[in-house]
Design a protein around this motif. Structure first.
Motif, PDB file in Angstrom:
ATOM      1  N   SER A   2      43.508  32.676  36.531  1.00 21.65           N
ATOM      2  CA  SER A   2      43.590  33.253  37.873  1.00 21.65           C
ATOM      3  C   SER A   2      42.785  34.547  37.947  1.00 21.65           C
ATOM      4  O   SER A   2      42.529  35.205  36.935  1.00 21.65           O
ATOM      5  N   VAL A   3      42.411  34.899  39.163  1.00 18.34           N
ATOM      6  CA  VAL A   3      41.701  36.155  39.382  1.00 18.34           C
ATOM      7  C   VAL A   3      42.542  37.333  38.895  1.00 18.34           C
ATOM      8  O   VAL A   3      42.022  38.269  38.278  1.00 18.34           O
ATOM      9  N   GLN A   4      43.840  37.294  39.155  1.00 20.56           N
ATOM     10  CA  GLN A   4      44.697  38.411  38.763  1.00 20.56           C
ATOM     11  C   GLN A   4      44.777  38.559  37.246  1.00 20.56           C
ATOM     12  O   GLN A   4      44.759  39.675  36.712  1.00 20.56           O
ATOM     13  N   THR A   5      44.868  37.434  36.543  1.00 19.67           N
ATOM     14  CA  THR A   5      44.913  37.482  35.083  1.00 19.67           C
ATOM     15  C   THR A   5      43.649  38.124  34.527  1.00 19.67           C
ATOM     16  O   THR A   5      43.704  39.004  33.669  1.00 19.67           O
ATOM     17  N   ILE A   6      42.503  37.685  35.034  1.00 17.75           N
ATOM     18  CA  ILE A   6      41.233  38.249  34.572  1.00 17.75           C
ATOM     19  C   ILE A   6      41.150  39.725  34.945  1.00 17.75           C
ATOM     20  O   ILE A   6      40.761  40.564  34.124  1.00 17.75           O
TER      21      ILE A   6
END
Length: 223
Positions: free
Chosen positions: A130-134
């Motif tokens: 996910s974008v948030q994880t990255i």
């Protein structure tokens, strides 16, 4: 050996290797007790020219840990030193590293190599993050790592995602994008196993490095 860089990366690695906060992300697998650990950060200077121009190789995230790897990290107290030992003895010559190391050598980047990832833990589904994880991970670890290496070292983004993030974040550095060296579409071999195309790419990269240009370019054989 550049002691300052080694110490900085080791300090980050020691925090990273036992970081169980990865377990809160739904798209990641992290279980220190089972030997599924955050990993992928290595400063390789053995058999490298420590006075030469180095580089950083930045991938997306580690692949799935093997049964042997999980067993190794379960067997004794976990530490970054043990991770580095396992990497040298078991992973150093994986095709991913061999092919990228060869690329660095052939364009005269014979100095140390910083191997790292956008996200330091394996994903539940390969390549899906996910974008948030990255976003969380690159700000927690990656950007700090890259600030500890010389400004004139090129940064390689392995795959489109890593290339784009490095390009946007580091406008004053040379960013080179390459396909994943073991990717299922075989784009890396198509670029670097064709002798004429490979030489054209190498000549292009060497010219950019020597000129001191701070550009971002994806190496796709169309330079």
């Amino acid at each position: 050996m550049n002691t300052k860089i080694c110490n900085a990366i080791r300090d980050i690695g020691e925090q990273l290797t036992t970081d169980n906060s990865y377990g809160k992300y739904d798209d990641l697998e992290c279980d220190l007790a089972k030997g599924i650990i955050p990993r992928g950060l290595i400063y390789e200077d053995e058999n490298r020219d420590t006075n030469g121009l180095g580089c950083a190789m930045v991938g997306l995230n580690p692949g799935k840990a093997s049964k042997k790897e999980r067993a190794f990290f379960k067997s004794e107290p976990l530490s970054y030193e043990r991770f580095c030992l396992y990497w040298r003895e078991n992973i150093l010559q994986y095709p991913y590293y061999k092919r990228l190391r060869k690329l660095a050598d052939e364009i005269e980047l014979k100095g140390p190599i910083l191997w790292t990832e956008l996200v330091k833990c394996q994903s539940k589904i390969n390549g899906q993050l996910s974008v948030q994880t990255i976003r969380d991970d690159i700000n927690k670890y990656l950007f700090k790592e890259l600030e500890n290496i010389p400004d004139n070292w090129p940064l390689f983004g392995i795959g489109n995602k890593a290339f784009e993030i490095l390009s946007f974040r580091f406008p004053n550095r040379l960013i080179l994008g390459v396909p994943h060296p073991t990717g299922s579409y075989g784009l890396f071999p198509k670029l670097f196993e064709n002798q004429k195309l490979r030489q054209d790419i190498y000549n292009y990269i060497q010219g950019v490095i020597k000129s001191g240009e701070k550009i971002a370019v994806m190496l796709n054989g169309k330079q």
